[in-house]
Design a protein around this motif. Structure first.
Motif, PDB file in Angstrom:
ATOM      1  N   ASN A  26      -5.723  28.239  22.878  1.00  0.00           N
ATOM      2  CA  ASN A  26      -6.014  27.074  23.744  1.00  0.00           C
ATOM      3  C   ASN A  26      -6.660  26.168  22.723  1.00  0.00           C
ATOM      4  O   ASN A  26      -8.039  26.297  22.522  1.00  0.00           O
ATOM      5  N   TYR A  63      -1.356  26.125  24.034  1.00  0.00           N
ATOM      6  CA  TYR A  63      -1.948  26.427  25.281  1.00  0.00           C
ATOM      7  C   TYR A  63      -1.671  27.937  25.486  1.00  0.00           C
ATOM      8  O   TYR A  63      -0.549  28.550  24.851  1.00  0.00           O
ATOM      9  N   ALA A  64      -2.284  28.400  26.741  1.00  0.00           N
ATOM     10  CA  ALA A  64      -1.933  29.988  26.899  1.00  0.00           C
ATOM     11  C   ALA A  64      -0.893  30.700  26.402  1.00  0.00           C
ATOM     12  O   ALA A  64      -1.214  31.594  25.946  1.00  0.00           O
ATOM     13  N   ASP A 100       3.735  25.756  25.769  1.00  0.00           N
ATOM     14  CA  ASP A 100       3.435  24.423  26.095  1.00  0.00           C
ATOM     15  C   ASP A 100       2.444  23.824  24.947  1.00  0.00           C
ATOM     16  O   ASP A 100       1.320  23.861  25.267  1.00  0.00           O
ATOM     17  N   ARG A 101       3.216  22.972  24.147  1.00  0.00           N
ATOM     18  CA  ARG A 101       2.198  22.637  23.072  1.00  0.00           C
ATOM     19  C   ARG A 101       2.087  20.929  23.577  1.00  0.00           C
ATOM     20  O   ARG A 101       2.740  20.580  23.884  1.00  0.00           O
TER      21      ARG A 101
END
Length: 96
Positions: free
Chosen positions: A42, A60-61, A65-66
């Motif tokens: 994250n 992200y997690a 989803d960058r």
């Protein structure tokens, strides 16, 4: 160091709480190094793939989803720009 056993991975992730830096090496040869939160990548980091390609920027997690980042391809081209769900999005620049 390769983390394959569940108890080793669990102890590592417990140490990587919000805002902490850490590195996870994957069995297939890639790694993630950077910021962690709630046991997941994250923030700013580097995701290096076993094939030699590398992403530097926001992750992200689920590492999909960058945000804004730079991707280095094995053919030595570089992509700068926005990412969403592992896809280029919006304006971007490519260098060779």
């Amino acid at each position: 160091m390769i983390f394959l056993k569940t108890e080793i991975r669990t102890r590592l992730l417990q140490a990587l709480e919000a805002g902490r830096q850490g590195k996870m090496i994957f069995a297939e040869g890639g790694y993630y190094e950077g910021e962690w939160k709630n046991d997941m990548p994250n923030g700013k980091g580097i995701y290096s793939y076993a094939n030699g390609e590398k992403y530097e920027g926001l992750l992200y997690a689920d590492c999909k989803d960058r945000g804004f980042g730079r991707y280095y391809y094995t053919d030595h081209s570089i992509y700068d720009g926005q990412w969403t769900n592992n896809l280029r999005e919006g304006s971007w620049n490519t260098y060779t």
